[in-house]
Design a protein around this motif. Sequence first.
Motif, short mmCIF file in Angstrom:
data_model
loop_
_atom_site.label_atom_id
_atom_site.label_comp_id
_atom_site.label_asym_id
_atom_site.label_seq_id
_atom_site.Cartn_x
_atom_site.Cartn_y
_atom_site.Cartn_z
N ALA A 300 0.82 -1.20 0.00
CA ALA A 300 0.00 0.00 0.00
C ALA A 300 0.86 1.26 0.00
N PHE A 301 1.83 1.34 0.91
CA PHE A 301 2.62 2.56 1.01
C PHE A 301 3.54 2.75 -0.19
N THR A 302 4.13 1.67 -0.70
CA THR A 302 5.02 1.83 -1.85
C THR A 302 4.24 2.28 -3.09
N GLY A 303 2.95 1.98 -3.15
CA GLY A 303 2.13 2.52 -4.23
C GLY A 303 2.08 4.03 -4.18
N TRP A 304 1.93 4.57 -2.98
CA TRP A 304 1.95 6.03 -2.81
C TRP A 304 3.35 6.59 -3.06
N LEU A 305 4.37 5.90 -2.55
CA LEU A 305 5.75 6.36 -2.70
C LEU A 305 6.15 6.42 -4.17
N HIS A 306 5.66 5.49 -4.97
CA HIS A 306 5.97 5.49 -6.39
C HIS A 306 5.57 6.82 -7.02
N GLY A 307 4.38 7.31 -6.68
CA GLY A 307 3.93 8.59 -7.22
C GLY A 307 4.80 9.74 -6.78
N GLN A 308 5.24 9.70 -5.53
CA GLN A 308 6.12 10.76 -5.03
C GLN A 308 7.45 10.76 -5.76
N MET A 309 7.99 9.58 -6.02
CA MET A 309 9.28 9.50 -6.71
C MET A 309 9.16 9.97 -8.17
N GLY A 437 -0.93 7.62 1.54
CA GLY A 437 0.18 8.30 2.18
C GLY A 437 -0.14 8.79 3.57
N ASP A 438 -1.12 8.15 4.21
CA ASP A 438 -1.56 8.56 5.54
C ASP A 438 -1.16 7.48 6.55
N THR A 439 -0.18 7.80 7.38
CA THR A 439 0.28 6.85 8.39
C THR A 439 -0.31 7.15 9.76
N THR A 440 -1.23 8.10 9.84
CA THR A 440 -1.70 8.60 11.14
C THR A 440 -2.25 7.51 12.04
N ALA A 441 -3.11 6.65 11.51
CA ALA A 441 -3.71 5.61 12.35
C ALA A 441 -2.65 4.67 12.89
N ALA A 442 -1.69 4.29 12.04
CA ALA A 442 -0.64 3.37 12.46
C ALA A 442 0.28 4.01 13.49
#
Length: 490
Positions: A300-309, A437-442
């Motif tokens: 899940a997070f790497t999917g968001w990170l891909h867009g950032q990169m 890209g939301d880590t708040t809950a974790a």
Amino acid sequence: MSTAYDDLMAFTRETQALGQIAGRLGWDQETTMPRGAAAQRAEEMAALEAVLHARRMDPRVGDWLEASTPTDEEAKANLRHIRRSFDRASKVPTDLAAELARTTSVAQGVWAEARANDDFAAFAPTLKRVLDLRRQEGAALADGGDAYDALLQDYEPGATAADLEAMFGALRPRLVALRDAVLGAPAPTALSGTFDEPAQMKLSRQIAKVFGYDMSRGRVDKAVHPFSSGSGNDVRITTRTAANDPFNCIYSTIHEVGHAAYEQNIDQAYLLTPLGSGVSMGVHESQSRIYENQLGRSKAFTGWLHGQMVDVFGDFGIDDPAAFYGTVNRVNKGYIRTEADEAQYNLHVLLRFDLERQLIDGTLEVSDLEEAWNTRFEADFGYPVDKPSNGVLQDVHWSVGLFGYFATYTLGNVYAGCLHEALRKAVPDLDAQLAAGDTTAATSWLRDNVQRYGGLYEPRDVIERACGFAPSEAPLLTYLEAKFGEIYGV
């Protein structure tokens, strides 16, 4: 009128403040200190350590401990930590503590130069001196018991080498089998190209904030070996960059943010008290590893990170977020522990754990260490070490006397596996949030169930309270086998 406990805590807060200053000197030494200042810094560190050691074993501390009779949980926990520190300091001669601080400060520079020159022989005499001092310290602390167990208490109170050996023994066969399986399967696409290093730093600072790092109470700098320093309201991290490997910078940053967030999120009421720092290096490592791996390397997070990169670096050759997930988690042959993938990382730690136990008990001497390392590495990983900087010289830890520390890396991974299992149950839509890209809950769950307590509970109790079950290696192994089994189809 103040009580004995009040006087003890006032004295302890001053000691804690001085300890923070010592830590800041260490941070400066690794980031901005001029090279020519090394010898003077060693004297400064030795002088400050002598002051700290004298305060920790001050006879008044013993008197105050005897006269303190509080009944509330926090006060009892403070007394537990202070008594442990007092007993330890009382067993170690002040001149030995000062000499350790002086020698390890100098040794760090000697190690860095030897590493740069791939010259273990240039470092060996200094390492021998550090080891001799730590053996003396271990013997003084053990008081007839096991010296390695005594040193281990500095990093993981309550742990024993025998317990860790049993846990690590259960991990090793399945880790070796997993590594062999994935290395025998087709690998995901590898990252290639060059990536602007200032842009890497800018992105890493943005990601640090995504994971909850409070930049008003911290900063991100570069160092040879990434680390986190400080507690409370001044918690600093470092990372490193390589033009051909932006993951090194990104994931070193996330890892150190895990450490730093732990310190920043401790209850402010504990500031400059024994409860105001992480309770152990194993629990600390659980935070850095769950941030870096179970969260930061998740699909899940790497999917968001891909867009950032893509936004930062443009087209870098991997268009599909699903393929990018495989690239991030690609299992590679390699030598460096800090760059190792999750499947192999703990095998690096187990090697060091076994070797440093032998160094402390005298069955292995520094003169034979490089050969012992190379032999063990080839047996575990299947190929020889090519140069000392990829082998025995790669880690800073032994140069600064951190014998007993390495075990906490794998223990932290075990704890992280347990916490991840509990987190998934507590936050069932975790993947949807990470994909945005939301880590708040974790990170909030980790703050509320682990981080805010600081040193209030003993290490294993922290994990058991958060998870609802005693720490075990089983969740970590289940997670690793499922994750890499999916990626590699094994």
